[in-house]
Design an enzyme around this catalytic site. Sequence first.
Site, mmCIF file in Angstrom:
data_model
loop_
_atom_site.group_PDB
_atom_site.id
_atom_site.type_symbol
_atom_site.label_atom_id
_atom_site.label_comp_id
_atom_site.label_asym_id
_atom_site.label_seq_id
_atom_site.Cartn_x
_atom_site.Cartn_y
_atom_site.Cartn_z
ATOM 1 C CB CYS A 1 9.335 -19.951 -21.473
ATOM 2 S SG CYS A 1 9.810 -20.475 -19.818
ATOM 3 C CB SER B 1 9.352 -17.549 -17.220
ATOM 4 O OG SER B 1 9.833 -18.686 -16.549
ATOM 5 C CG HIS C 1 5.125 -17.492 -14.201
ATOM 6 N ND1 HIS C 1 3.963 -18.182 -13.971
ATOM 7 C CD2 HIS C 1 6.122 -18.396 -13.985
ATOM 8 C CE1 HIS C 1 4.245 -19.437 -13.642
ATOM 9 N NE2 HIS C 1 5.554 -19.592 -13.656
ATOM 10 C CG HIS D 1 12.594 -15.743 -21.354
ATOM 11 N ND1 HIS D 1 11.220 -15.789 -21.302
ATOM 12 C CD2 HIS D 1 13.025 -16.874 -20.768
ATOM 13 C CE1 HIS D 1 10.848 -16.899 -20.708
ATOM 14 N NE2 HIS D 1 11.933 -17.585 -20.382
ATOM 15 C CB CYS E 1 14.544 -20.217 -21.559
ATOM 16 S SG CYS E 1 13.861 -20.427 -19.891
#
Length: 375
Positions: free
Chosen positions: A47, A49, A52, A68, A175
Amino acid sequence: MSTTGKVIKCKAAVLWELKKPFTIEEVEVAPPKAHEVRIKVVASGICRSDDHAVSGSLAVPLPVVLGHEAAGIVESVGEGVTTVKPGDKVIPLFVPQCEKCTVCKHPEGNLCLKNDLLKCQGTMQDGSCRLTYKGKTVYSFLGISTFSQYTVVDENAVAKIDAAAPLEKVCLIGCGFSTGYGSAVKTAKVKPGSTCAVFGLGGVGLSVIMGCKVAGAARIIGIDINKDKFAKAKEAGATECISPQDFQKPIEEVLKEMSGGGVDFSFEVIGRLDTMMAALMCCQESFGVSVIVGVPPGSETLPVSPILLLTGRTWKGAVFGGFKSKDSVPKLVTDFMAKKFSLDPLITHILPFEKINEGFELLRSGKSIRTILTF
Ligand code: PAD
Ligand code: ZN
Ligand code: ZN
């Protein structure tokens, strides 16, 4: 030979430094303590994220095992665990649901106070870690660290799912899918016949589109600077797709004209401040609803004219699509099994876990929607 109660040595992708590739290391995974669960990870999506965290725009302690968005099988459980047992198929939850805090007790709240999203301490809920490398602490990511063959999570951060569910697909319910879909059906509460604008056509943005479609939206306008994303967006339900780079005027003006004064619902699914403003401004000034889904760089802020809201717009946001995680994830898996939605449009690549760096390159270069790592 049973591994219950013993340290498991296995492979994990460790991030030692920001902006560097992962290295596959042999780590030690401690047995679960009371009210914890050790999971054999079977599949994990990549993902934005996670990226990030690699880039530093989501600050996490290092070294860390990220990941995650996963599904796996319970290997063993700690004392007092009642909601899952060894052998159960499960999805780890990056937002836990403790059932006891003020947020869990509120009918609409979903960001359980036991979350590690806001503080990013990189630990289990008791403040310690279960992963080590040659005896030294490796931090956890959002309490679940799924880029590892085995991981330990708190019991309130794992949901049992249908034993027949294909783990290499339903991992996305951990997610990307739920975040996008819930942003449309739960956070925005998209109405039949409405016009929606979705900024960012990655895995989460496509899931927003699927949610808008299920909610009965009449027009779903996808916005992305990468036109290669348009075909998948249309497959997911977008009725038209545009690139801001094809217009002289600001994209919010373009969208207002296209919708006869402003869209009913807009979603920012990129994580940029300029597109968050554009999404707010393109929604109808009296009744438009704009939802922030993208994760902005932690330290940045926006100057906003309150007039934009005074006229009646609603500006909101949600983590994990506003879903209470432990309650909703098993139901979403049931809906997937009943073919109420498909996850296939989201999956563009499947790679063995060891090729994790290739998977991240596919995301960064805009070539993938979701890469699923298999363990
Ligand atoms: P992604 O990188 O796959 O998709 C982002 C899309 O945005 C890409 O298709 C880009 O081409 C496009 N894009 C980039 N810049 C622009 C621009 N200036 N204008 C238009 N389009 C642009 O990411 P994703 O779908 O995995 O995640 C999207 C965001 O959602 C990201 O910020 C991620 O961190 C966040 C997220 N939030 C939650 C949550 O709970 N709120 C959960 C999961 C992901
Ligand atoms: Zn995510
Ligand atoms: Zn809680």
